[in-house]
Scaffold this motif. Structure first.
Motif, PDB file in Angstrom:
ATOM      1  N   TYR A  35      60.980   8.968  47.116  1.00 20.46           N
ATOM      2  CA  TYR A  35      60.789   7.777  46.316  1.00 20.46           C
ATOM      3  C   TYR A  35      60.390   6.615  47.211  1.00 20.46           C
ATOM      4  N   ARG A  41      62.719  -4.196  44.280  1.00 22.98           N
ATOM      5  CA  ARG A  41      62.168  -3.615  43.055  1.00 22.98           C
ATOM      6  C   ARG A  41      62.774  -2.249  42.781  1.00 22.98           C
ATOM      7  N   GLY A  42      62.266  -1.604  41.733  1.00 27.05           N
ATOM      8  CA  GLY A  42      62.756  -0.292  41.356  1.00 27.05           C
ATOM      9  C   GLY A  42      62.209   0.816  42.237  1.00 27.05           C
ATOM     10  N   LEU A  43      62.694   2.021  41.972  1.00 33.53           N
ATOM     11  CA  LEU A  43      62.290   3.195  42.731  1.00 33.53           C
ATOM     12  C   LEU A  43      61.148   3.899  42.015  1.00 33.53           C
ATOM     13  N   VAL A  44      60.144   4.253  42.774  1.00 29.46           N
ATOM     14  CA  VAL A  44      58.991   4.943  42.206  1.00 29.46           C
ATOM     15  C   VAL A  44      58.940   6.362  42.754  1.00 29.46           C
TER      16      VAL A  44
ATOM     17  N   TYR B  33      70.420   8.485  33.350  1.00 31.14           N
ATOM     18  CA  TYR B  33      71.242   8.254  34.535  1.00 31.14           C
ATOM     19  C   TYR B  33      71.417   6.760  34.786  1.00 31.14           C
ATOM     20  N   TYR B  35      72.303   4.516  38.347  1.00 31.81           N
ATOM     21  CA  TYR B  35      72.538   4.456  39.783  1.00 31.81           C
ATOM     22  C   TYR B  35      72.751   2.995  40.156  1.00 31.81           C
ATOM     23  N   GLN B  37      72.716   0.137  43.703  1.00 28.20           N
ATOM     24  CA  GLN B  37      72.383  -0.079  45.104  1.00 28.20           C
ATOM     25  C   GLN B  37      72.954  -1.431  45.521  1.00 28.20           C
ATOM     26  N   MET B  89      72.446  -3.949  42.540  1.00 27.05           N
ATOM     27  CA  MET B  89      71.310  -3.674  41.671  1.00 27.05           C
ATOM     28  C   MET B  89      71.638  -2.387  40.930  1.00 27.05           C
ATOM     29  N   PHE B  91      70.302   0.582  38.503  1.00 24.22           N
ATOM     30  CA  PHE B  91      69.071   1.230  38.053  1.00 24.22           C
ATOM     31  C   PHE B  91      69.381   2.272  36.982  1.00 24.22           C
ATOM     32  N   PHE B 105      62.494   5.690  37.144  1.00 25.70           N
ATOM     33  CA  PHE B 105      63.486   4.625  37.270  1.00 25.70           C
ATOM     34  C   PHE B 105      62.979   3.341  36.642  1.00 25.70           C
ATOM     35  N   GLY B 106      63.914   2.568  36.100  1.00 31.60           N
ATOM     36  CA  GLY B 106      63.604   1.217  35.685  1.00 31.60           C
ATOM     37  C   GLY B 106      63.554   0.295  36.893  1.00 31.60           C
ATOM     38  N   SER B 107      63.178  -0.941  36.645  1.00 35.75           N
ATOM     39  CA  SER B 107      63.041  -1.901  37.748  1.00 35.75           C
ATOM     40  C   SER B 107      64.370  -2.546  38.123  1.00 35.75           C
ATOM     41  N   ARG B 110      69.817  -6.892  38.482  1.00 30.39           N
ATOM     42  CA  ARG B 110      70.620  -7.406  39.595  1.00 30.39           C
ATOM     43  C   ARG B 110      71.852  -8.087  39.014  1.00 30.39           C
TER      44      ARG B 110
END
Lengths: 110, 114
Positions: A35, A41-44, B33, B35, B37, B89, B91, B105-107, B110
């Motif tokens: 990823y 930002r988000g994970l791609v 899901y 998650y 961070q 954050m 997700f 995943f979404g953006s 926060r």
């Protein structure tokens, strides 16, 4: 070490050079995924390689998997400034979750 | 390209307050899901959800956390009584085929607990 450790932690290269990031893990896996995350930002999702595969390509990305060494590498060829980001490996170890690595911060200078 | 949408993008809450983080997964996905961070740290698994029930949860996902899919499109994470250490954050992710394709995943949201 924990499942999903990556090295290097940080990598700085010039545009046009190749970038190689490595990931090691500890348990048997179903697949391994890479990823990308731009700052804040988000994970791609970039690419998924199954445990019975050894190499996979997607555009400028090449991923290898060595299950005997429990390691994977991500190669980005002909890097661009826009490739600047953090890159994470994540393992799917026959459970319903991904375990993420510590990540490699890649900086590509124009 | 289909996206996972998360709202709000940023939430500030006082310690002890309840927060609900919202997610709209991709419509034909079946696996969901959460998650999180913490700043500068790894992405950590919280919970997975399939067929309207939790399929797996981590040690982080204690009694203060709950998830719900109230209406077939939204997927929410509730933290009943937030602590300072919940600042992170968060997700949301969804997948259509367990173990066969990557997650979307979404953006992220926060969450800042003060």
């Amino acid at each position: 070490s924990q499942q999903g450790e990556e090295d290097p932690q940080a990598l700085s290269i010039q545009e046009g050079e190749n970038a190689t990031m490595n990931c090691s893990y500890k348990t048997s896996i179903n697949n391994l995924q890479w990823y990308r995350q731009n700052s804040g930002r988000g994970l791609v999702h970039l690419i998924l390689i199954r445990s019975n595969e050894r190499e996979k390509h997607s555009g400028r990305l090449r991923v290898t998997l060595d299950t005997s060494k429990k390691s994977s590498s991500l190669l980005i060829t002909a890097s661009r400034a826009a490739d600047t980001a953090s890159y994470f490996c994540a393992t799917d170890a026959h459970t319903d979750k991904l375990i993420f690595g510590t990540g490699t911060r890649l900086q590509v200078f124009p | 390209e289909p996206e996972v949408t998360q709202t709000p993008s940023h939430q500030v809450t006082q310690m002890g307050q309840e927060v609900i983080l919202r997610c709209v997964p991709i419509s034909n996905h079946l696996y969901f899901y959460w998650y999180r961070q913490i700043l500068g740290q790894k992405v950590e698994f919280l919970v997975s959800f399939y067929n309207n029930e939790i399929s797996e949860k981590s040690e982080i996902f204690d009694d203060q956390f709950s998830v719900e899919r109230p209406d077939g499109s939204n997927f929410t994470l509730k933290i009943r009584s937030t602590k300072l250490e919940d600042s992170a954050m968060y997700f949301c992710a969804s997948s259509d085929r367990k173990g066969l394709s990557g997650y979307t995943f979404g953006s992220g949201t926060r969450l800042t607990v003060v």
